[in-house]
Scaffold this active site. Structure first.
Site, PDB file in Angstrom:
ATOM      1  N   CYS A 145      -6.599  -5.001  -1.356  1.00  0.00           N
ATOM      2  CA  CYS A 145      -7.688  -5.873  -0.877  1.00  0.00           C
ATOM      3  C   CYS A 145      -8.503  -6.546  -1.977  1.00  0.00           C
ATOM      4  CB  CYS A 145      -8.586  -5.136   0.097  1.00  0.00           C
ATOM      5  SG  CYS A 145      -9.579  -3.835  -0.644  1.00  0.00           S
ATOM      6  N   ASP A 170     -18.182   2.990  15.541  1.00  0.00           N
ATOM      7  CA  ASP A 170     -18.662   4.373  15.531  1.00  0.00           C
ATOM      8  C   ASP A 170     -17.503   5.293  15.174  1.00  0.00           C
ATOM      9  OD1 ASP A 170     -21.232   3.687  16.423  1.00  0.00           O
ATOM     10  OD2 ASP A 170     -20.516   3.544  18.478  1.00  0.00           O
ATOM     11  N   TYR A 223      -7.695   4.791  -1.311  1.00  0.00           N
ATOM     12  CA  TYR A 223      -8.892   4.101  -0.815  1.00  0.00           C
ATOM     13  C   TYR A 223      -8.765   3.681   0.644  1.00  0.00           C
ATOM     14  CZ  TYR A 223      -7.478  -0.886  -0.697  1.00  0.00           C
ATOM     15  OH  TYR A 223      -6.919  -2.100  -0.373  1.00  0.00           O
ATOM     16  N   ASP A 234     -11.217 -13.591   4.857  1.00  0.00           N
ATOM     17  CA  ASP A 234     -10.519 -12.413   4.347  1.00  0.00           C
ATOM     18  C   ASP A 234      -9.029 -12.725   4.215  1.00  0.00           C
ATOM     19  OD1 ASP A 234      -9.592  -9.875   3.736  1.00  0.00           O
ATOM     20  OD2 ASP A 234     -10.833  -8.877   5.245  1.00  0.00           O
ATOM     21  N   ASN A 287     -19.371  -2.190  12.050  1.00  0.00           N
ATOM     22  CA  ASN A 287     -20.197  -1.583  13.095  1.00  0.00           C
ATOM     23  C   ASN A 287     -19.549  -0.492  13.931  1.00  0.00           C
ATOM     24  OD1 ASN A 287     -22.889  -2.873  13.240  1.00  0.00           O
ATOM     25  ND2 ASN A 287     -21.641  -4.714  13.317  1.00  0.00           N
ATOM     26  N   HIS A 313     -13.519  -1.894   1.613  1.00  0.00           N
ATOM     27  CA  HIS A 313     -12.633  -3.030   1.825  1.00  0.00           C
ATOM     28  C   HIS A 313     -13.334  -4.246   1.234  1.00  0.00           C
ATOM     29  CE1 HIS A 313      -9.807  -5.835   3.360  1.00  0.00           C
ATOM     30  NE2 HIS A 313     -10.744  -6.498   3.985  1.00  0.00           N
ATOM     31  N   TRP A 315       0.836  -1.204   0.000  1.00  0.00           N
ATOM     32  CA  TRP A 315       0.000   0.000   0.000  1.00  0.00           C
ATOM     33  C   TRP A 315       0.877   1.262   0.000  1.00  0.00           C
ATOM     34  CZ3 TRP A 315      -1.553  -4.577   2.022  1.00  0.00           C
ATOM     35  CH2 TRP A 315      -2.852  -5.003   1.742  1.00  0.00           C
ATOM     36  N   GLU A 327     -30.942  -3.969  16.165  1.00  0.00           N
ATOM     37  CA  GLU A 327     -29.557  -3.518  16.040  1.00  0.00           C
ATOM     38  C   GLU A 327     -29.011  -3.109  17.404  1.00  0.00           C
ATOM     39  OE1 GLU A 327     -26.646  -0.088  14.403  1.00  0.00           O
ATOM     40  OE2 GLU A 327     -28.597   0.307  15.285  1.00  0.00           O
ATOM     41  N   GLU A 351     -30.062   0.120  10.675  1.00  0.00           N
ATOM     42  CA  GLU A 351     -29.504   1.096  11.618  1.00  0.00           C
ATOM     43  C   GLU A 351     -30.631   1.729  12.425  1.00  0.00           C
ATOM     44  OE1 GLU A 351     -26.371   1.830  12.153  1.00  0.00           O
ATOM     45  OE2 GLU A 351     -25.267   1.169  10.394  1.00  0.00           O
TER      46      GLU A 351
END
Length: 700
Positions: free
Chosen positions: A263, A387, A531, A345, A385, A322, A228, A442, A437
């Site tokens: 990725c 914040d 990115y 992944d 998820n 991603h 990267w 949730e 959301e």
């Protein structure tokens, strides 16, 4: 006289058709486990009741019956061998047709066949039989009960990977090419490299986990070297690949990691490996993906007084997108209810059990907050998820102070995308990863997840910020977005197409909805970023104070001249995106709001000209046409084209393309396979990395 075998016919075309393996470009028989295939044996004389006959399938270095790695199948004896079966279908003269069914839980891999008659052992030519997972077989843990999905997730050798930003998502064509020459052998080589016990090769949970490690080169000399840095001079730039085939062929030939991947390249190659081995798989793009180094579900974003994001401040980051993978299987190792799609992944981000691997993690565990389940569910949960907490750096009495300006609980893990089944369009699968959301479900899932994650304070987690925090609370808590007094809202848009070489015409719209007169201080900035969220250049900013009355709005322009950014485009080897941040603060209230939007540049298209249909083995011409509609020359252009089953990958050096100039390149195609085939083209230059096109042709 002794009974001798004179020939084994693997009936490759019949078996291949029934096992959906006729696409593999390989001389050997390829079959799927748990499903019958037939072999035709020729003998020196007719087969009699007293003759001894055994077909022996051995896997691994030293096949042994006791280890379950040697299956000796005798059509006259009771079957007892780990669920394999054999029977005589037809015996006439010196010919004998046999039906063999492997166990639906047999180890996958390369089996060597020999036939024993009495004391004679016959070794056929092309004696290796490749045994794969079988999504068509109910007894196999990868069984997928939907023909359209099997066609897409196992048999489709082309597709696309969604990239860009949540504001402007676009497909990047990708050739998976799981049936191409040497790709199956490369996958078998990886299975050998994995040093998995043969008993583990029957289990897609173990196989998919180890392949997520082997597709990156980090701790096992695997397939792809990640990079990267922006400097790819001693390898292939991640943006120059248009599929997995060249990568896997090169790896199989050199047995050395291939440079370089990011990725979507890791995800494309892992999809190829999974589909090739028979595990249903799809590429999954998560927009605004949190790379949280701390399992605390919080990403800190640091802005300076102009609203510009500061590089290197935060230990965690939000990537514009991603790409990972989902694979389909039953999870017999977990409590009931976690079968189906599992996230894996291959991009090397964090070590798991001592190596760079990730998953399989049930999507249901992510959605419900069951983040204690294996494998790596905390990591996957945080990606979709976390914040966002915004901090602004202000000088107070000559000292740096960090103020928390806002918290955003909805921005991460948006528009989770994969290619739709059977059609060239985007399918949004966000709901498979998370509840809507703001819904009660949730909130419950978030509270459950938080109970398993380690607590950490609400201080900023930057490298230099620890001492200067102006606000502290403790965690875990489910963060709430602040309720606004004024109904303050921000929108970021572009008012003209974003062509490189033209000014960037951007606008920030400020809105209020509550009665009263509000004085708003607005700061807006424009940056170029890669990115992964890394800032490549600061392009300009705007600072204004506006007054809004009640329910009203105002649009503030932010214009960036071309010479502010064209230089950076030529210096960076990655595709860069336009990143706009806006901060609004209402005087005399606690209302503060931050909004970020990432946009991609607009490019002129590549036009692909060819007939709509063509005939097998009959040549046709395909032309690629590109007109530089921008007002800057494109320097050092390369056009890369590939058509699986039509022609090998080719690269054309197009030199510099001046404004208004049209280039045209042609390939002669000779179709070698029937059905729908796809041609993919990509143009890269010094300033522009990502112009792609694709077109489909039907071969009859």
């Amino acid at each position: 006289s002794d009974l001798k075998v004179t020939k084994v016919d693997f009936l490759k075309s019949e078996n291949g058709r029934l096992h959906h393996t006729d696409g593999y470009s390989i001389k050997n028989l390829v079959v799927r486990r748990g499903q019958a295939f037939q072999l035709q044996l020729s003998f020196s004389r007719e087969l009699r009741a007293a003759d001894k006959l055994a077909l022996r399938f051995g896997i691994g270095e030293k096949p042994m019956k006791i280890r379950g790695t040697l299956m000796s199948l005798n059509p006259r004896r009771e079957p007892d061998l780990g669920g394999w079966q054999i029977s005589i279908v037809k015996n006439s003269g010196t010919e004998c047709l046999l039906s063999i069914t492997s166990s639906p839980s047999a180890p996958v891999g390369k089996y060597i066949l020999n036939v024993k008659t009495g004391t004679n052992i016959y070794k056929p030519e092309n004696d290796a039989v490749y045994l794969l997972f079988n999504p068509w077989c109910e007894g196999d843990v990868v069984f997928l009960d939907d023909e359209a999905k099997r066609k897409e997730y196992v048999l489709n050798d082309t597709g696309c990977i969604y990239v860009g930003s949540s504001y402007s998502i676009y497909p990047r064509p990708w050739n998976f090419g799981q049936f191409e020459e040497f790709v199956l052998d490369a996958c078998m080589y990886l299975l050998d490299r994995s040093e998995l016990r043969l008993s583990h090769r029957r289990d897609p949970v173990v196989v998919s986990r180890i392949m997520s490690a082997l597709v990156n080169a980090n701790d096992d000399n695997g397939v792809l070297l990640g990079n990267w840095s922006g400097n790819y001079s001693n390898g292939t730039s991640p943006l120059d690949w248009i599929g997995s085939v060249a990568i896997l062929q090169k790896y199989y030939k050199t047995k050395k990691p291939v440079p370089y991947g990011q990725c979507w390249v890791f995800a494309g190659v892992l999809t190829t490996v999974m589909r090739c081995l028979g595990i249903p798989s799809r590429c999954v793009s998560n927009f605004n993906s949190a790379h949280d180094t701390d399992e605390n579900l919080r990403i800190d974003v640091y802005l300076n007084e102009r609203g510009e994001k500061m590089n290197g401040m935060s230990l965690d980051s939000i990537w514009n997108f991603h790409v990972g993978n989902d694979v389909w299987m039953k999870r017999t190792d977990l409590p009931a209810g976690f079968d189906g799609w599992q996230a894996i992944d291959a991009t090397p981000q964090e070590q798991s059990q001592g190596r760079f691997q990730c998953g399989p993690c049930p999507l249901k565990a992510v959605r419900d907050g069951d983040v204690y389940l294996p494998f790596d569910s905390k990591f996957v949960y945080a990606e979709v998820n976390a914040d966002k907490v915004y901090w602004i750096l202000r000088k107070v009495n000559g000292k740096d102070k960090y103020y928390r300006i806002s918290t955003e609980t909805r921005g991460v893990g948006e528009n989770i995308s994969t290619k739709a089944v059977g059609q060239n369009k985007r399918e949004d699968i966000t709901y498979e990863y998370k509840y809507p959301e703001g819904s009660e479900d949730e909130r419950k899932a978030m509270e459950k997840a938080c109970s398993f994650l380690r607590p950490s304070g609400m201080a900023p987690r930057g490298r230099f910020a620890s001492a200067a925090a102006s606000e502290m609370t403790s965690r875990p808590e489910v963060l709430r977005e602040t309720v606004s007094k004024t109904g303050l809202q921000l929108e970021i848009s572009n008012t003209e197409a974003l062509y490189p070489g033209s000014p960037l015409e951007l606008a920030i719209t400020v809105k209020t909805s509550a009665p009263g007169s509000w004085t708003i201080n607005l700061t807006g900035s424009c940056q170029l970023q890669s990115y992964t969220g890394k800032v490549e250049a600061n392009l300009g900013y705007v600072k204004e104070t506006v007054i809004l009355e009640g329910n009203s709005e105002i649009q503030i322009p932010l214009k960036i001249p071309a010479d502010m950014y064209m230089n950076t485009l030529g210096m960076v080897e990655d595709e860069v995106l336009i990143h706009v941040t806006a901060i609004a603060e209402v005087e005399g209230t606690d209302d503060k709001l931050t909004k970020e939007t990432t946009m991609r540049f607009d490019y002129p298209p590549i036009v692909i000209q060819m007939p709509e249909t063509a005939r097998l083995n009959q040549e046709f011409t395909c032309a690629f046409i590109f007109k530089n509609r921008m007002n800057v020359p494109l320097v050092n252009c390369k056009l890369m084209v590939e058509g699986l089953g039509l022609f090998k990958m080719s690269t054309f050096d197009e030199g510099d393309i001046e404004p208004g100039r049209i280039i045209k390149s042609q390939v002669i195609c000779t179709p070698t396979r029937l059905g729908e085939k796809k041609i993919v083209a990509k143009l890269t230059s010094l300033q522009i990395k990502g112009i792609t096109a694709e077109k489909t042709i039907t071969i009859t």
